[in-house]
Design a protein around this motif. Structure first.
Motif, PDB file in Angstrom:
ATOM      1  N   LEU A  45      -0.881   9.813 -11.753  1.00  0.00           N
ATOM      2  CA  LEU A  45      -2.047  10.673 -11.958  1.00  0.00           C
ATOM      3  C   LEU A  45      -1.633  12.127 -12.069  1.00  0.00           C
ATOM      4  CD1 LEU A  45      -5.156  10.921 -12.077  1.00  0.00           C
ATOM      5  CD2 LEU A  45      -5.135  11.099  -9.577  1.00  0.00           C
ATOM      6  N   TYR A  46      -0.680  12.541 -11.242  1.00  0.00           N
ATOM      7  CA  TYR A  46      -0.188  13.917 -11.296  1.00  0.00           C
ATOM      8  C   TYR A  46       0.490  14.209 -12.629  1.00  0.00           C
ATOM      9  CZ  TYR A  46       3.142  17.727 -10.558  1.00  0.00           C
ATOM     10  OH  TYR A  46       3.882  18.872 -10.704  1.00  0.00           O
TER      11      TYR A  46
ATOM     12  N   LEU B 274       0.833  -1.208   0.000  1.00  0.00           N
ATOM     13  CA  LEU B 274       0.000   0.000   0.000  1.00  0.00           C
ATOM     14  C   LEU B 274       0.868   1.258   0.000  1.00  0.00           C
ATOM     15  CD1 LEU B 274      -2.867   1.218   0.337  1.00  0.00           C
ATOM     16  CD2 LEU B 274      -2.537   1.036   2.808  1.00  0.00           C
ATOM     17  N   LEU B 275       1.940   1.237   0.780  1.00  0.00           N
ATOM     18  CA  LEU B 275       2.823   2.398   0.864  1.00  0.00           C
ATOM     19  C   LEU B 275       3.641   2.589  -0.407  1.00  0.00           C
ATOM     20  CD1 LEU B 275       4.119   1.986   4.533  1.00  0.00           C
ATOM     21  CD2 LEU B 275       2.443   3.643   3.693  1.00  0.00           C
ATOM     22  N   CYS B 276       3.780   1.513  -1.209  1.00  0.00           N
ATOM     23  CA  CYS B 276       4.562   1.610  -2.442  1.00  0.00           C
ATOM     24  C   CYS B 276       3.707   2.017  -3.635  1.00  0.00           C
ATOM     25  CB  CYS B 276       5.252   0.276  -2.735  1.00  0.00           C
ATOM     26  SG  CYS B 276       6.592  -0.123  -1.598  1.00  0.00           S
ATOM     27  N   THR B 277       2.660   1.248  -3.902  1.00  0.00           N
ATOM     28  CA  THR B 277       1.929   1.425  -5.153  1.00  0.00           C
ATOM     29  C   THR B 277       1.022   2.645  -5.151  1.00  0.00           C
ATOM     30  OG1 THR B 277       0.169  -0.058  -4.387  1.00  0.00           O
ATOM     31  CG2 THR B 277       1.972  -1.046  -5.643  1.00  0.00           C
ATOM     32  N   THR B 278       0.427   2.967  -4.019  1.00  0.00           N
ATOM     33  CA  THR B 278      -0.496   4.102  -4.000  1.00  0.00           C
ATOM     34  C   THR B 278       0.215   5.427  -4.275  1.00  0.00           C
ATOM     35  OG1 THR B 278      -1.923   2.915  -2.437  1.00  0.00           O
ATOM     36  CG2 THR B 278      -2.270   5.286  -2.664  1.00  0.00           C
ATOM     37  N   PRO B 279       1.364   5.727  -3.639  1.00  0.00           N
ATOM     38  CA  PRO B 279       2.077   6.969  -4.014  1.00  0.00           C
ATOM     39  C   PRO B 279       2.539   6.980  -5.464  1.00  0.00           C
ATOM     40  CG  PRO B 279       2.846   6.163  -1.883  1.00  0.00           C
ATOM     41  CD  PRO B 279       1.991   5.086  -2.469  1.00  0.00           C
ATOM     42  N   ILE B 280       2.975   5.798  -5.975  1.00  0.00           N
ATOM     43  CA  ILE B 280       3.399   5.735  -7.378  1.00  0.00           C
ATOM     44  C   ILE B 280       2.221   6.019  -8.300  1.00  0.00           C
ATOM     45  CG2 ILE B 280       4.273   4.203  -9.186  1.00  0.00           C
ATOM     46  CD1 ILE B 280       5.938   2.821  -7.042  1.00  0.00           C
TER      47      ILE B 280
END
Length: 328
Positions: free
Chosen positions: A227-228, A216-222
Motif C-alpha cells: 500500500l505504501y 498475521l505478522l507476515c502478510t499484514t506488514p507486506i
C-alpha cells in the motif's frame, strides 16, 4: 541471466507445496475448514510461484499465454486468500474459546463450514473481479519471477485491491485478541469443550492460534508495504473502464537486469514469493511433527513396509538371485 536463487527457490517452493498439505486428512475429519483452506491456498501459491520460477528462470518470453492468464490470477487470489483463511481460523478459535455449549450440533458445523467457505473462497473471487476493473493489461512477465498481474495505479485501485489484505489482517487480529481474552475468562468451560471434542486438543488449539498469528505478522506488514509503494508511486486519474483497458491484450516483458535495478521491485517480488513459502514451512513445523501427524505417517508407511517385506523374500528365492549368491 542466471540467478543464485535458481533452482533453490523452485525446489523449496515445491517441497513447501507438498508439506503443507500433509496434515489435510485429519483436519478434514475435524471439520477445520479454515485450516483446510489455508493449506489449499498456500500450496497453490507455492506451486504457482515454483512453476513460474522454473519456466522463466533465464528469460522473459511469452511462451505460455494461457498459463500466465491463470497464474497471474492465482497470485491475485492468493494475496487475499491466505489472510482470509487465517481469518477463518481465528474466527473459529474465538467461537471455541467463547463457547456456551459443550457440543456442537451437525447443523451448526455445516453452518460454520459454509461461513468459512464464503470467506475463504468468496473474498478471493470478489478480489479477482475487483482486480480486473483496474487491470491495465493482460499480464507482465519478469525474468526469474514469471507471470505477474499488472494493476493500473489509480485512486480506484486502493479501495478495490490494495487495502483488503490489511482489512482482513486487522479483523484477524481482533479475533485473535478476543480469543485470548475469552480463553482467560472461560478457561474451565473451554477445557470441558476440548474434553468433549475428539478432533481438537489443547495442543492443536494453540498450534492453530500460533500459525494464524504468524501469518498475521507476515502478510499484514507486506500488504502495508505494498500500500505504501502504491501510495508513493505515480497515481493516474481514473477516466473510465474503457480507458483503463485500452490495449488490454498487451504483455510487457522485463529482463532481470532491468527490474532488478529497482530496489522497490526486488523487495516487492521477493516478499510476495517467499512469504507464501515461509507460511507453508511454518505450518508444517507446527503440524507436521505433531502426534496425529506421526500416526498418519505410520498409516501411510505401514502398507509400504509390509509390501517391501513380502517383495524382498520373493526376490531372494528368485533363480537369478540364487545364481548371484553362488557366483560370489
Amino acid at each position: 541471466m542466471s540467478s543464485f536463487e535458481y533452482p533453490a527457490y523452485s525446489v523449496l517452493a515445491l517441497i513447501a507445496a507438498v508439506l503443507v498439505v500433509v496434515p489435510l486428512p485429519w483436519h478434514l475429519q475435524a471439520w477445520n475448514s479454515g485450516t483446510c483452506l489455508f493449506m489449499f491456498w498456500t500450496s497453490i501459491g507455492c506451486l504457482n510461484y515454483a512453476v513460474n520460477a522454473i519456466v522463466w528462470h533465464a528469460d522473459a518470453l511469452d511462451r505460455a499465454p494461457v498459463w500466465c492468464d491463470i497464474s497471474s490470477r492465482i497470485i491475485v487470489a492468493v494475496g487475499v486468500a491466505v489472510p482470509a483463511a487465517s481469518l477463518c481460523i481465528n474466527r473459529r478459535l474465538y467461537k471455541i474459546a467463547s463457547v456456551t455449549a459443550v457440543t456442537m450440533t451437525r447443523a451448526e458445523k455445516h453452518r460454520a463450514v459454509l461461513v468459512d467457505l464464503a470467506i475463504g473462497l468468496g473474498i478471493p473471487i470478489a478480489q479477482l473481479v475487483a482486480e480486473f476493473i483496474v487491470s491495465g493489461h493482460r499480464y507482465d512477465i519478469y525474468e526469474q519471477v514469471g507471470c505477474y498481474p499488472f494493476i493500473y495505479n489509480t485512486p480506484l485501485t486502493f479501495p478495490l485491491v490494495s487495502v483488503w489484505p490489511i482489512i482482513i489482517g486487522l479483523c484477524s487480529a481482533v479475533y485473535c485478541v478476543l480469543s485470548l481474552r475469552a480463553f482467560a475468562i472461560r478457561r474451565a468451560q473451554f477445557q470441558q469443550y476440548l474434553a468433549a471434542s475428539s478432533s481438537l486438543t489443547i495442543g492443536r488449539y494453540f498450534r492453530l492460534m500460533a500459525i494464524a498469528s504468524v501469518e498475521l505478522l507476515c502478510t499484514t506488514p507486506i500488504a502495508a508495504y505494498g500500500l505504501y509503494v502504491n501510495a508513493t508511486s505515480p497515481i493516474f486519474p481514473w477516466v473510465s473502464f474503457a480507458d483503463t483497458h485500452f490495449g488490454y491484450s498487451r504483455v510487457d516483458k522485463y529482463p532481470a537486469v532491468i527490474w532488478k535495478s529497482s530496489s522497490t521491485a526486488i523487495i516487492s517480488f521477493e516478499f510476495s514469493r517467499w512469504s507464501v513459502v515461509f507460511c507453508a514451512f511454518v505450518f508444517f513445523m507446527f503440524f507436521g511433527f505433531a502426534d496425529e501427524a506421526r500416526r498418519n505417517y505410520n498409516k501411510v508407511l505401514a502398507p509400504v513396509v509390509a509390501l517391501a517385506r513380502r517383495v524382498v523374500p520373493a526376490k531372494r528365492s528368485h533363480p537369478v538371485y540364487k545364481y548371484v549368491l553362488r557366483s560370489h
